[in-house]
Design a protein around this motif. Structure first.
Motif, PDB file in Angstrom:
ATOM      1  N   ALA A 199       0.837  -1.204   0.000  1.00  0.00           N
ATOM      2  CA  ALA A 199       0.000   0.000   0.000  1.00  0.00           C
ATOM      3  C   ALA A 199       0.869   1.249   0.000  1.00  0.00           C
ATOM      4  N   ILE A 223       0.282   4.163  -2.725  1.00  0.00           N
ATOM      5  CA  ILE A 223      -0.436   5.390  -2.368  1.00  0.00           C
ATOM      6  C   ILE A 223       0.482   6.557  -2.012  1.00  0.00           C
ATOM      7  N   LEU A 234       0.608  10.515  -3.993  1.00  0.00           N
ATOM      8  CA  LEU A 234       0.143  11.767  -3.376  1.00  0.00           C
ATOM      9  C   LEU A 234       0.823  12.976  -4.002  1.00  0.00           C
ATOM     10  N   TYR A 259       0.690  18.098  -0.279  1.00  0.00           N
ATOM     11  CA  TYR A 259       0.793  17.352   0.971  1.00  0.00           C
ATOM     12  C   TYR A 259       2.211  17.149   1.465  1.00  0.00           C
ATOM     13  N   LEU A 298      -4.046   5.773   6.083  1.00  0.00           N
ATOM     14  CA  LEU A 298      -3.551   7.085   5.652  1.00  0.00           C
ATOM     15  C   LEU A 298      -4.462   8.140   6.253  1.00  0.00           C
ATOM     16  N   LEU A 302      -5.432  11.917   6.000  1.00  0.00           N
ATOM     17  CA  LEU A 302      -5.314  13.116   5.158  1.00  0.00           C
ATOM     18  C   LEU A 302      -6.077  14.242   5.832  1.00  0.00           C
ATOM     19  N   ASN A 348      -8.605  13.093   8.217  1.00  0.00           N
ATOM     20  CA  ASN A 348      -9.590  12.137   7.718  1.00  0.00           C
ATOM     21  C   ASN A 348      -8.909  10.766   7.577  1.00  0.00           C
ATOM     22  N   VAL A 349      -9.410   9.767   8.320  1.00  0.00           N
ATOM     23  CA  VAL A 349      -8.748   8.459   8.326  1.00  0.00           C
ATOM     24  C   VAL A 349      -9.220   7.570   7.180  1.00  0.00           C
ATOM     25  N   LEU A 350      -8.276   7.066   6.418  1.00  0.00           N
ATOM     26  CA  LEU A 350      -8.560   6.118   5.350  1.00  0.00           C
ATOM     27  C   LEU A 350      -7.840   4.815   5.669  1.00  0.00           C
ATOM     28  N   HIS A 351      -8.617   3.790   6.020  1.00  0.00           N
ATOM     29  CA  HIS A 351      -8.021   2.477   6.232  1.00  0.00           C
ATOM     30  C   HIS A 351      -7.854   1.854   4.861  1.00  0.00           C
ATOM     31  N   ILE A 352      -6.657   1.437   4.540  1.00  0.00           N
ATOM     32  CA  ILE A 352      -6.378   0.926   3.195  1.00  0.00           C
ATOM     33  C   ILE A 352      -6.077  -0.565   3.271  1.00  0.00           C
ATOM     34  N   ASN A 353      -6.951  -1.372   2.652  1.00  0.00           N
ATOM     35  CA  ASN A 353      -6.817  -2.823   2.771  1.00  0.00           C
ATOM     36  C   ASN A 353      -6.711  -3.186   4.253  1.00  0.00           C
TER      37      ASN A 353
END
Lengths: 77, 77
Positions: free
Chosen positions: A17, A21, A25, A30, A58, A60, A63-68
């Motif tokens: 990941a 990712i 970016l 960022y 991740l 951002l 804002n939490v993004l759980h990736i896989n």
């Protein structure tokens, strides 16, 4: 500058990941920080407070993004 | 130019993920396509073939990143 934090634990899912990712970016927008929670256990509380349940994740601008799914945060204590 | 495809189904989790991740991608590197699988059911087979199990998901150069969890692909048929 916006803030991006990639949390991982060095697991294969995390590495894969991260390679896709983090590279994708926009560095003009960022400021990217990468935190290995396996090596920096003192950051676990910060990750938890951000709302992270598992890694890789991740954040951002908060804002939490759980990736896989590599590992639950609880497995890293 | 690299290829990024963001698949979603219009759900709140999808919209939230789209707003953060799609905006954060480096448009100098990635050509970004957004596919609403609820409206374009003909794209479901393509999504499935790419390895997508749930939405929202981002495919970066063929690498599938499931981001949080809005709906299983099977729920969109």
């Amino acid at each position: 500058m916006n803030k991006a934090i990639f949390y991982h634990a060095g697991c294969p899912v995390c590495v894969s990941a991260e390679e896709s990712i983090v590279d994708a970016l926009d560095r003009q927008k960022y400021n990217v920080e990468i935190i290995h929670l396996g090596e920096k256990k003192e950051k676990l509380a910060q990750a938890e407070a951000a709302g992270i349940k598992s890694v890789p994740a991740l954040v951002l601008d908060g804002n939490v993004l759980h990736i896989n799914h590599g590992a639950d945060l609880s497995a890293l204590r």
